[in-house]
Each structure stands twice: as structure tokens, then as C-alpha cells.
Design a protein around this motif. Sequence first.
Motif, PDB file in Angstrom:
ATOM      1  N   ARG A  29       1.983 -15.059  12.319  1.00  0.00           N
ATOM      2  CA  ARG A  29       2.101 -13.862  12.992  1.00  0.00           C
ATOM      3  C   ARG A  29       2.299 -12.808  11.946  1.00  0.00           C
ATOM      4  O   ARG A  29       2.644 -13.080  10.767  1.00  0.00           O
ATOM      5  N   PRO A  30       1.921 -11.669  12.191  1.00  0.00           N
ATOM      6  CA  PRO A  30       1.999 -10.539  11.313  1.00  0.00           C
ATOM      7  C   PRO A  30       3.635 -10.174  11.092  1.00  0.00           C
ATOM      8  O   PRO A  30       4.666 -10.612  11.848  1.00  0.00           O
ATOM      9  N   CYS A  31       3.907 -10.010   9.743  1.00  0.00           N
ATOM     10  CA  CYS A  31       5.454  -9.830   9.361  1.00  0.00           C
ATOM     11  C   CYS A  31       5.715  -8.092   9.331  1.00  0.00           C
ATOM     12  O   CYS A  31       4.626  -7.431   8.739  1.00  0.00           O
ATOM     13  N   VAL A  32       6.516  -7.896  10.164  1.00  0.00           N
ATOM     14  CA  VAL A  32       6.856  -6.009  10.056  1.00  0.00           C
ATOM     15  C   VAL A  32       8.079  -5.876   9.450  1.00  0.00           C
ATOM     16  O   VAL A  32       9.269  -6.585   9.865  1.00  0.00           O
ATOM     17  N   ASP A  33       8.287  -4.995   8.574  1.00  0.00           N
ATOM     18  CA  ASP A  33       9.477  -4.541   8.308  1.00  0.00           C
ATOM     19  C   ASP A  33      10.103  -3.255   8.621  1.00  0.00           C
ATOM     20  O   ASP A  33       9.239  -2.248   8.483  1.00  0.00           O
ATOM     21  N   LEU A  34      10.944  -3.214   9.313  1.00  0.00           N
ATOM     22  CA  LEU A  34      11.285  -1.756  10.183  1.00  0.00           C
ATOM     23  C   LEU A  34      11.376  -0.739   9.185  1.00  0.00           C
ATOM     24  O   LEU A  34      11.180   0.400   9.493  1.00  0.00           O
ATOM     25  N   ASP A  35      12.182  -1.086   8.301  1.00  0.00           N
ATOM     26  CA  ASP A  35      12.524   0.201   7.100  1.00  0.00           C
ATOM     27  C   ASP A  35      11.305   0.651   6.423  1.00  0.00           C
ATOM     28  O   ASP A  35      11.151   1.723   6.241  1.00  0.00           O
ATOM     29  N   GLU A  36      10.178  -0.227   6.329  1.00  0.00           N
ATOM     30  CA  GLU A  36       8.968   0.131   5.752  1.00  0.00           C
ATOM     31  C   GLU A  36       8.257   1.086   6.801  1.00  0.00           C
ATOM     32  O   GLU A  36       7.570   2.108   6.593  1.00  0.00           O
ATOM     33  N   GLU A  37       8.210   0.666   8.108  1.00  0.00           N
ATOM     34  CA  GLU A  37       7.793   1.539   9.187  1.00  0.00           C
ATOM     35  C   GLU A  37       8.368   2.913   9.294  1.00  0.00           C
ATOM     36  O   GLU A  37       7.616   3.957   9.500  1.00  0.00           O
ATOM     37  N   ILE A  38       9.430   2.797   9.010  1.00  0.00           N
ATOM     38  CA  ILE A  38      10.537   4.307   9.077  1.00  0.00           C
ATOM     39  C   ILE A  38       9.979   5.002   8.033  1.00  0.00           C
ATOM     40  O   ILE A  38       9.876   6.161   7.967  1.00  0.00           O
ATOM     41  N   GLU A  39       9.743   4.344   6.645  1.00  0.00           N
ATOM     42  CA  GLU A  39       9.483   5.203   5.501  1.00  0.00           C
ATOM     43  C   GLU A  39       8.011   5.400   5.657  1.00  0.00           C
ATOM     44  O   GLU A  39       7.933   6.734   5.261  1.00  0.00           O
ATOM     45  N   ARG A  40       7.041   4.898   6.216  1.00  0.00           N
ATOM     46  CA  ARG A  40       5.684   5.329   6.483  1.00  0.00           C
ATOM     47  C   ARG A  40       5.877   6.478   7.392  1.00  0.00           C
ATOM     48  O   ARG A  40       5.209   7.410   7.169  1.00  0.00           O
ATOM     49  N   ALA A  41       6.635   6.413   8.384  1.00  0.00           N
ATOM     50  CA  ALA A  41       6.366   7.431   9.475  1.00  0.00           C
ATOM     51  C   ALA A  41       6.973   8.710   8.911  1.00  0.00           C
ATOM     52  O   ALA A  41       6.582   9.720   9.209  1.00  0.00           O
ATOM     53  N   LEU A  42       8.331   8.566   8.456  1.00  0.00           N
ATOM     54  CA  LEU A  42       8.794   9.699   7.454  1.00  0.00           C
ATOM     55  C   LEU A  42       8.355  10.414   6.263  1.00  0.00           C
ATOM     56  O   LEU A  42       8.542  11.420   6.015  1.00  0.00           O
ATOM     57  N   GLY A  43       7.495   9.534   5.664  1.00  0.00           N
ATOM     58  CA  GLY A  43       6.878   9.942   4.054  1.00  0.00           C
ATOM     59  C   GLY A  43       7.801   9.900   3.233  1.00  0.00           C
ATOM     60  O   GLY A  43       7.963  10.655   2.266  1.00  0.00           O
ATOM     61  N   MET A  44       8.981   9.155   3.429  1.00  0.00           N
ATOM     62  CA  MET A  44      10.251   9.119   2.203  1.00  0.00           C
ATOM     63  C   MET A  44      10.812   7.929   2.315  1.00  0.00           C
ATOM     64  O   MET A  44      10.767   6.984   3.448  1.00  0.00           O
ATOM     65  N   SER A  45      11.505   7.529   1.158  1.00  0.00           N
ATOM     66  CA  SER A  45      12.139   6.219   1.422  1.00  0.00           C
ATOM     67  C   SER A  45      13.588   6.454   2.245  1.00  0.00           C
ATOM     68  O   SER A  45      13.990   7.505   2.603  1.00  0.00           O
ATOM     69  N   VAL A  46      14.239   5.043   2.690  1.00  0.00           N
ATOM     70  CA  VAL A  46      15.278   5.177   3.346  1.00  0.00           C
ATOM     71  C   VAL A  46      16.535   6.097   2.546  1.00  0.00           C
ATOM     72  O   VAL A  46      17.055   6.785   3.298  1.00  0.00           O
ATOM     73  N   ALA A  47      16.500   6.012   1.206  1.00  0.00           N
ATOM     74  CA  ALA A  47      17.858   6.467   0.738  1.00  0.00           C
ATOM     75  C   ALA A  47      17.370   8.001   0.722  1.00  0.00           C
ATOM     76  O   ALA A  47      18.328   8.702   0.987  1.00  0.00           O
ATOM     77  N   ASP A  48      16.061   8.444   0.540  1.00  0.00           N
ATOM     78  CA  ASP A  48      15.899   9.969   0.567  1.00  0.00           C
ATOM     79  C   ASP A  48      16.258  10.398   1.913  1.00  0.00           C
ATOM     80  O   ASP A  48      16.605  11.458   2.094  1.00  0.00           O
ATOM     81  N   ALA A  49      15.934   9.582   3.082  1.00  0.00           N
ATOM     82  CA  ALA A  49      15.782   9.993   4.452  1.00  0.00           C
ATOM     83  C   ALA A  49      17.475  10.254   4.720  1.00  0.00           C
ATOM     84  O   ALA A  49      17.859  11.057   5.161  1.00  0.00           O
ATOM     85  N   PHE A  50      18.492   9.417   4.261  1.00  0.00           N
ATOM     86  CA  PHE A  50      19.599   9.414   4.290  1.00  0.00           C
ATOM     87  C   PHE A  50      20.350  10.663   3.580  1.00  0.00           C
ATOM     88  O   PHE A  50      21.172  11.547   4.279  1.00  0.00           O
ATOM     89  N   VAL A  51      19.858  11.143   2.361  1.00  0.00           N
ATOM     90  CA  VAL A  51      20.122  12.288   1.837  1.00  0.00           C
ATOM     91  C   VAL A  51      19.621  13.588   2.658  1.00  0.00           C
ATOM     92  O   VAL A  51      20.303  14.612   2.747  1.00  0.00           O
TER      93      VAL A  51
END
Length: 173
Positions: A29-51
Motif C-alpha cells: 500500500r502507499p505510505c503517507v506521512d501526514l506531516d509531509e502532507e501538511i508541509e506540502r500544503a503549507l509550503g513550509m516545514s512543520v517547525a516554520d509552521a509553528f513559528v
Amino acid sequence: MSARHVFLIGFMGSGKTTVARIVASAIGRPCVDLDEEIERALGMSVADAFVRLGEPGFRAAEHDALAALATAEPGVVACGGGVVIDPRNRALLHELGLVVYLEVSAAEALARIGDTASRPLLAGSSGALAATTLLSARESLYAATADVRVDTSGSTPEEVAAVVTHAIQEAAS
Ligand code: S3P
């Protein structure tokens, strides 16, 4: 809303991402990383999103990314450790698939993570205290959301993945 995913939930450092990759390849099955999906949608890293957006902005994007999986091909999904905070997410996880909780102690999680720079909630001088406090606040949410619990302490990702794969097969039979 009919997708039947396998969701891996649990604290940061519980091995969700590594185990998801192994399980996805084992069951084809495909592997999905939800943090990577969020990073793609926001165009920034998780750390940057928090800031830049604050935790509420990150959580809103996390909910949207999870909701979007309703129409995705069924996969093995590594969720961020805080996905269970939002009650809407807990309902979605149940609705969209099998929920597997990878259990880990705060001490082992921190040892596995090592450098906490990419984990904004643990970064800083009191990472150990933050991990203990956050984990004890969340444990009951993980447990209440899980269909299956897997203790990961002292186990390799391959060993955990084998237990998860077996649980998936059991659930399907
Ligand atoms: C978080 C866990 C992280 C990431 C974000 C918030 C949390 O994911 O979503 O830093 O609240 O526990 P991992 O569990 O994959 O590290």
C-alpha cells in the motif's frame, strides 16, 4: 468517506514514520506521512509552521490533511503525535481506517529522537519535562482512539512492523 487506511498514532519518537514505510511495503500500500502532507500544503516545514502560524494554524492544516485522506487510495498513514488532540480527528481516524497506537515511554522517545530541533513542542532546554507532561496528557487520547495497541519499547522498527502487519491481517479476516 469509505477509505480504509491504516493509521499509526502515538507520541513523537514512537517510530510511526519508519514503521509505516516498512508496513506499507510489506502489504503493498502507499505510505503517507501526514506531516509531509501538511508541509506540502503549507509550503513550509512543520517547525516554520509553528513559528509563522502558531500551533492553532498548524492544527488546522493537520485537520485538513487528515480530512483529505477520505478520498485517497487506502494507505499506511504515519500521523503526527498531536493528531488525537482534535476530537474531529479522532472521529475521522475511526471512520477512515484501522487505528494502531505505537506505545513508547517519554525517555525512550527522547532517546530515539535525539536532536529535537525539528520538534517544536520538545525543542528547548526542558525537552524531557515537556515530553513527560505532553505524553501523560495524551496517553488516554491515544488509548481511546486505538483499535490496536503495540508496545514498542526495546523493539526494532522491523519487529514493530511485523506485529502491526499481523494485526492488520487479523483485522481483515
Ligand atoms: C507533534 C508531532 C510531530 C509534528 C508536530 C507536532 C505533536 O510529528 O506533527 O511537531 O504535537 O506531537 P511526529 O509525531 O511525527 O514527530
